[in-house]
Write a protein that holds these residues in place. Structure first.
Motif, PDB file in Angstrom:
ATOM      1  N   GLY A   1      12.045 -25.083   8.404  1.00  0.00           N
ATOM      2  CA  GLY A   1      11.308 -23.830   8.283  1.00  0.00           C
ATOM      3  C   GLY A   1      11.013 -23.162   9.611  1.00  0.00           C
ATOM      4  O   GLY A   1      10.129 -22.318   9.712  1.00  0.00           O
ATOM      5  N   ALA A   2      11.761 -23.505  10.637  1.00  0.00           N
ATOM      6  CA  ALA A   2      11.507 -22.974  11.980  1.00  0.00           C
ATOM      7  C   ALA A   2      11.675 -21.463  12.068  1.00  0.00           C
ATOM      8  O   ALA A   2      11.130 -20.838  12.980  1.00  0.00           O
ATOM      9  N   THR A   3      12.399 -20.865  11.150  1.00  0.00           N
ATOM     10  CA  THR A   3      12.624 -19.422  11.216  1.00  0.00           C
ATOM     11  C   THR A   3      11.538 -18.634  10.486  1.00  0.00           C
ATOM     12  O   THR A   3      11.497 -17.412  10.579  1.00  0.00           O
TER      13      THR A   3
ATOM     14  N   SER B   1      22.117 -21.284   6.821  1.00  0.00           N
ATOM     15  CA  SER B   1      23.048 -20.523   7.667  1.00  0.00           C
ATOM     16  C   SER B   1      22.760 -19.022   7.640  1.00  0.00           C
ATOM     17  O   SER B   1      23.050 -18.320   8.594  1.00  0.00           O
ATOM     18  N   PHE B   2      22.146 -18.545   6.576  1.00  0.00           N
ATOM     19  CA  PHE B   2      21.863 -17.118   6.451  1.00  0.00           C
ATOM     20  C   PHE B   2      20.443 -16.751   6.892  1.00  0.00           C
ATOM     21  O   PHE B   2      20.039 -15.594   6.819  1.00  0.00           O
ATOM     22  N   SER B   3      19.676 -17.732   7.367  1.00  0.00           N
ATOM     23  CA  SER B   3      18.314 -17.449   7.831  1.00  0.00           C
ATOM     24  C   SER B   3      18.343 -16.645   9.128  1.00  0.00           C
ATOM     25  O   SER B   3      19.117 -16.940  10.029  1.00  0.00           O
TER      26      SER B   3
ATOM     27  N   ILE C   1      21.564 -26.439   7.256  1.00  0.00           N
ATOM     28  CA  ILE C   1      21.452 -27.490   6.257  1.00  0.00           C
ATOM     29  C   ILE C   1      22.260 -27.198   4.992  1.00  0.00           C
ATOM     30  O   ILE C   1      22.596 -28.113   4.249  1.00  0.00           O
ATOM     31  N   ASP C   2      22.632 -25.951   4.786  1.00  0.00           N
ATOM     32  CA  ASP C   2      23.473 -25.633   3.638  1.00  0.00           C
ATOM     33  C   ASP C   2      24.952 -25.866   3.955  1.00  0.00           C
ATOM     34  O   ASP C   2      25.801 -25.760   3.084  1.00  0.00           O
ATOM     35  N   VAL C   3      25.257 -26.223   5.201  1.00  0.00           N
ATOM     36  CA  VAL C   3      26.622 -26.503   5.635  1.00  0.00           C
ATOM     37  C   VAL C   3      26.784 -27.981   6.002  1.00  0.00           C
ATOM     38  O   VAL C   3      27.823 -28.584   5.774  1.00  0.00           O
TER      39      VAL C   3
ATOM     40  N   THR D   1      10.356 -23.637   2.819  1.00  0.00           N
ATOM     41  CA  THR D   1      10.030 -23.430   1.413  1.00  0.00           C
ATOM     42  C   THR D   1      10.913 -22.327   0.841  1.00  0.00           C
ATOM     43  O   THR D   1      11.540 -21.577   1.572  1.00  0.00           O
ATOM     44  N   ASN D   2      10.952 -22.255  -0.458  1.00  0.00           N
ATOM     45  CA  ASN D   2      11.646 -21.188  -1.156  1.00  0.00           C
ATOM     46  C   ASN D   2      10.643 -20.568  -2.111  1.00  0.00           C
ATOM     47  O   ASN D   2      10.227 -21.190  -3.072  1.00  0.00           O
TER      48      ASN D   2
END
Length: 142
Positions: free
Chosen positions: A14-16, A40-42, A59-61, A81-82
């Motif tokens: 969640g760094a972004t 990757s899209f963040s 993490i999605d890659v 989080t989502n």
């Protein structure tokens, strides 16, 4: 004998985000080695000025296990989080807020991480026009 902070490696999720970006800055200022996992899209806009001072994984890659294996993680701080704000499916929200933290916890145990911090929600609304908040709250509480 106390170990120097520079000998400690923190894995931050969640760094972004809002909280995570502030923690990123503080951890780096305090001298910790910092590894972040993000999607990757963040957008990294909040931490662009710090990206050269940390190690980042999408993490999605990439799988999570190699992150622990390659970096000797001492502390995990999980703030990712989502919220479901982008009309994600319930299964995506549950994966992000329940399954992924469990995977982090399993890797933490496997690699003998001493400290694991997991954030909870502060949102109290669970009904009404913001239905995505209900799914978010439910998944975080689980």
């Amino acid at each position: 004998m106390n170990e120097s902070k520079s000998n400690k490696t923190i894995l931050l999720t969640g760094a972004t985000g809002f909280l995570g970006s502030h923690l990123t800055e503080r951890f780096i200022e305090a001298g910790y080695k910092l590894v972040i996992v993000k999607r990757s899209f963040s957008s990294t806009e909040r931490i662009d000025h710090l990206m050269d001072k940390l190690t980042s994984y999408d993490i999605d890659v990439s799988a999570i296990d190699p992150v622990f294996k390659n970096h000797g993680i001492d502390i995990v701080v999980h703030t990712a989080t989502n919220y479901g704000r982008n009309k994600e499916k319930l299964s995506e929200i549950v994966y992000s807020n329940l399954v992924f933290p469990l995977e982090l916890l399993e890797c933490s145990k496997k690699y003998n991480v001493k400290i694991f911090l997991n954030t909870d929600t502060f949102s109290a609304r669970e009904d009404g026009p913001l239905d995505h908040i209900y799914a978010y709250n439910l998944s975080k509480k689980q």
